[in-house]
Design an enzyme around this catalytic site. Structure first.
Site, PDB file in Angstrom:
ATOM      1  N   HIS A 160      70.025  42.791  52.873  1.00 53.16           N
ATOM      2  CA  HIS A 160      68.941  42.436  51.918  1.00 53.16           C
ATOM      3  C   HIS A 160      69.601  42.268  50.473  1.00 53.16           C
ATOM      4  CE1 HIS A 160      64.434  43.291  50.973  1.00 53.16           C
ATOM      5  NE2 HIS A 160      64.842  42.336  50.058  1.00 53.16           N
TER       6      HIS A 160
ATOM      7  N   ASP B  52      68.703  38.462  56.527  1.00 56.71           N
ATOM      8  CA  ASP B  52      68.873  39.213  55.122  1.00 56.71           C
ATOM      9  C   ASP B  52      68.078  40.316  55.205  1.00 56.71           C
ATOM     10  OD1 ASP B  52      70.241  39.605  52.549  1.00 56.71           O
ATOM     11  OD2 ASP B  52      68.404  39.128  51.842  1.00 56.71           O
TER      12      ASP B  52
ATOM     13  N   ARG C 266      60.896  39.210  54.666  1.00 58.08           N
ATOM     14  CA  ARG C 266      60.842  40.658  55.102  1.00 58.08           C
ATOM     15  C   ARG C 266      61.082  40.752  56.374  1.00 58.08           C
ATOM     16  NH1 ARG C 266      61.117  41.541  50.416  1.00 58.08           N
ATOM     17  NH2 ARG C 266      59.881  42.586  49.118  1.00 58.08           N
TER      18      ARG C 266
ATOM     19  N   GLU D  51      64.874  48.270  58.140  1.00 63.69           N
ATOM     20  CA  GLU D  51      66.032  48.679  57.303  1.00 63.69           C
ATOM     21  C   GLU D  51      66.155  49.620  56.411  1.00 63.69           C
ATOM     22  OE1 GLU D  51      65.518  44.789  54.967  1.00 63.69           O
ATOM     23  OE2 GLU D  51      65.117  45.856  53.300  1.00 63.69           O
TER      24      GLU D  51
HETATM   25  P1  NAD Z   1      55.367  33.295  46.727  1.00 65.95           P
HETATM   26  O1  NAD Z   1      54.235  34.389  46.307  1.00 65.95           O
HETATM   27  O2  NAD Z   1      55.798  32.435  45.409  1.00 65.95           O
HETATM   28  O3  NAD Z   1      55.457  32.401  48.172  1.00 65.95           O
HETATM   29  C1  NAD Z   1      54.880  33.111  49.196  1.00 65.95           C
HETATM   30  C2  NAD Z   1      54.203  31.970  49.987  1.00 65.95           C
HETATM   31  O4  NAD Z   1      53.651  32.297  51.229  1.00 65.95           O
HETATM   32  C3  NAD Z   1      52.751  31.187  49.187  1.00 65.95           C
HETATM   33  O5  NAD Z   1      52.813  29.873  49.077  1.00 65.95           O
HETATM   34  C4  NAD Z   1      51.818  31.869  50.133  1.00 65.95           C
HETATM   35  O6  NAD Z   1      50.658  30.788  50.265  1.00 65.95           O
HETATM   36  C5  NAD Z   1      52.467  31.728  51.319  1.00 65.95           C
HETATM   37  N1  NAD Z   1      51.894  32.668  52.413  1.00 65.95           N
HETATM   38  C6  NAD Z   1      50.825  33.646  52.329  1.00 65.95           C
HETATM   39  N2  NAD Z   1      50.312  34.288  53.430  1.00 65.95           N
HETATM   40  C7  NAD Z   1      50.766  33.197  54.249  1.00 65.95           C
HETATM   41  C8  NAD Z   1      50.570  33.265  55.860  1.00 65.95           C
HETATM   42  N3  NAD Z   1      50.062  34.034  56.321  1.00 65.95           N
HETATM   43  N4  NAD Z   1      51.398  32.228  56.424  1.00 65.95           N
HETATM   44  C9  NAD Z   1      52.170  31.446  55.731  1.00 65.95           C
HETATM   45  N5  NAD Z   1      52.356  31.184  54.686  1.00 65.95           N
HETATM   46  C10 NAD Z   1      51.638  32.272  53.796  1.00 65.95           C
HETATM   47  O7  NAD Z   1      56.550  34.577  47.082  1.00 65.95           O
HETATM   48  P2  NAD Z   1      58.040  34.033  46.826  1.00 65.95           P
HETATM   49  O8  NAD Z   1      58.546  34.527  45.610  1.00 65.95           O
HETATM   50  O9  NAD Z   1      58.733  32.679  47.335  1.00 65.95           O
HETATM   51  O10 NAD Z   1      58.753  35.060  48.041  1.00 65.95           O
HETATM   52  C11 NAD Z   1      58.549  34.923  49.310  1.00 65.95           C
HETATM   53  C12 NAD Z   1      58.923  36.308  49.926  1.00 65.95           C
HETATM   54  O11 NAD Z   1      60.608  36.260  49.782  1.00 65.95           O
HETATM   55  C13 NAD Z   1      58.330  37.502  49.291  1.00 65.95           C
HETATM   56  O12 NAD Z   1      57.311  37.888  49.885  1.00 65.95           O
HETATM   57  C14 NAD Z   1      59.447  38.547  49.583  1.00 65.95           C
HETATM   58  O13 NAD Z   1      59.097  39.277  50.919  1.00 65.95           O
HETATM   59  C15 NAD Z   1      60.627  37.689  49.848  1.00 65.95           C
HETATM   60  N6  NAD Z   1      61.866  38.008  48.963  1.00 65.95           N
HETATM   61  C16 NAD Z   1      62.919  38.402  49.505  1.00 65.95           C
HETATM   62  C17 NAD Z   1      64.067  38.734  48.503  1.00 65.95           C
HETATM   63  C18 NAD Z   1      65.331  38.964  49.314  1.00 65.95           C
HETATM   64  O14 NAD Z   1      66.349  39.597  48.516  1.00 65.95           O
HETATM   65  N7  NAD Z   1      65.686  38.936  50.380  1.00 65.95           N
HETATM   66  C19 NAD Z   1      63.971  38.644  47.260  1.00 65.95           C
HETATM   67  C20 NAD Z   1      62.743  37.959  46.911  1.00 65.95           C
HETATM   68  C21 NAD Z   1      61.754  37.868  47.637  1.00 65.95           C
END
Ligand code: NAD
Length: 344
Positions: free
Chosen positions: A292, A255, A231, A260
């Site tokens: 994105h 990305d 994000r 955005e």
């Molecule tokens: P997920 O929930 O499987 O993993 C997120 C991880 O972050 C977890 O292991 C959690 O414990 C950890 N976390 C939470 N708070 C934290 C902190 N303060 N410091 C460090 N780590 C922390 O999520 P995911 O499916 O792996 O997705 C990750 C992120 O990717 C999403 O939150 C979303 O914002 C982003 N995303 C972006 C796109 C894109 O198209 N660019 C698409 C999907 C997801």
């Protein structure tokens, strides 16, 4: 027929949601516009509202939806920082797609990294102009470099595997480290100090907002490459820009961008870009911005539409859904989650 008011609809969403409705159970009303307090009236008469990352589901939108008798908000994405979940509690069911293809996002992160450090974006333009010079295109090997991964959930883990395939040393930080994994967790302080490349895969929360700021940048290695596919607001963009100007940051692969929402996902090529910071970033030779796009694969789109439709069916037919988000549990009896795990 289940009536779905579908906001921020793009051609690829329309195609994949229509294809997923094999039994013709859904009547979609596709709106190009985003959902916010000015557009919420369009949802009137729907059974469910379907939204994406830049729709703004704030208190007044939630109140309006409830006043139209709508009790279901279906996010067709994983992140939910654009929804006031606390305010929605016990007013609206909020469901999401927790995983649709971690490979799509992790592979895009690696694509950005390789493009950036091997200057593919530059050489592509040069050779199209029959310029076959190699000056200024020197990259560096990934093999043997240290990558710091912040957030080791679904996407972070896939990204770690990809990096290991390149022979990179992986250090990770997660607020909730994975149990029994072979991931080497270290403190954030150590990550900033040791990493040649940093990739962010944690959610946006008050704690992670501007996790990259002037202070943390000053602790990083000179020449560090930052990758953000998570994000935009994880990074303080002005601090990033300063870090690039001061030659502290070697490259940035973005990305996502903190401002955005009014820019990404739209063709702005005929317009003057009012966002000076983004314009400045894009003008830098060592910055790559994609809009994105990391999630955008055929496999991810099919999973998003299938899971969203099944989430909607589950709530409307049974009142329960494993992909429901809540702010705090009203009582275990009404929730279908496994209560040994955190909701967020
Ligand atoms: P997920 O929930 O499987 O993993 C997120 C991880 O972050 C977890 O292991 C959690 O414990 C950890 N976390 C939470 N708070 C934290 C902190 N303060 N410091 C460090 N780590 C922390 O999520 P995911 O499916 O792996 O997705 C990750 C992120 O990717 C999403 O939150 C979303 O914002 C982003 N995303 C972006 C796109 C894109 O198209 N660019 C698409 C999907 C997801």
């Amino acid at each position: 027929m289940i009536k779905v008011a579908f906001f921020d609809a793009k051609d690829y969403d329309i195609a994949s949601f229509q294809a997923a409705d094999t039994n013709k159970e859904f009547e979609y009303r596709f709106f190009e516009t985003r959902l916010d307090e000015n557009t919420v009236k369009l949802a009137e008469g729907a059974d469910a509202v379907c939204v994406f990352v830049n729709d703004d589901i704030n208190e007044s939108v939630i109140d309006a939806l409830v006043s139209y008798g709508i009790r279901l908000l279906a996010l067709r994405c994983a992140g939910y920082n654009n929804v006031d979940i606390e305010y929605a509690y016990q007013k609206l069911h909020v469901v999401r797609v927790p995983a649709y293809s971690p490979y799509a996002v992790a592979e895009h992160a690696m694509a950005l990294l390789l493009t950036s450090i091997r200057r593919i974006h530059k050489s592509y333009i040069r050779t199209r102009d029959f310029n076959f010079s190699l000056s200024g295109l020197t990259g560096f090997d990934l093999h043997g470099k240290t990558v710091g991964v912040i957030g080791t959930g679904k996407i972070g883990k896939v990204f770690i595997d990809i990096c290991r395939g390149f022979g990179m040393k992986v250090l990770a930080y997660d607020k909730y480290p994975a149990k029994d994994s072979d991931i080497r967790y270290v403190s954030l302080e150590e990550i900033w100090k040791e990493a040649d490349i940093l990739s962010f895969h944690c959610p946006l929360t008050p704690e992670t907002r501007h996790i990259v700021n002037a202070d943390t940048i000053s602790r990083m290695k000179t020449g560090v490459v930052l990758i953000n596919t998570s994000r935009g607001a994880l990074i303080d963009t002005e601090a990033l820009l300063n870090g690039i100007r001061e030659r502290k940051i070697g490259a940035a692969c973005l990305d996502v961008y903190e401002e955005e929402s009014d820019i990404f996902f739209q063709d702005r090529s005929g317009h003057i870009l009012d966002d000076e910071i983004l314009a400045r970033l894009i003008s830098m030779p060592n910055v790559i911005v994609t809009s994105h796009q990391a999630f955008l694969t055929k496999e991810a789109l099919a999973n998003i539409s299938d899971t969203t439709l099944s989430n909607i069916r589950d709530i409307l037919n049974t009142g329960k859904c494993v992909n429901e988000l809540c702010y705090r549990c009203p009582g275990f009896s009404t929730c279908s989650r496994d209560h040994t795990e955190k909701c967020f």
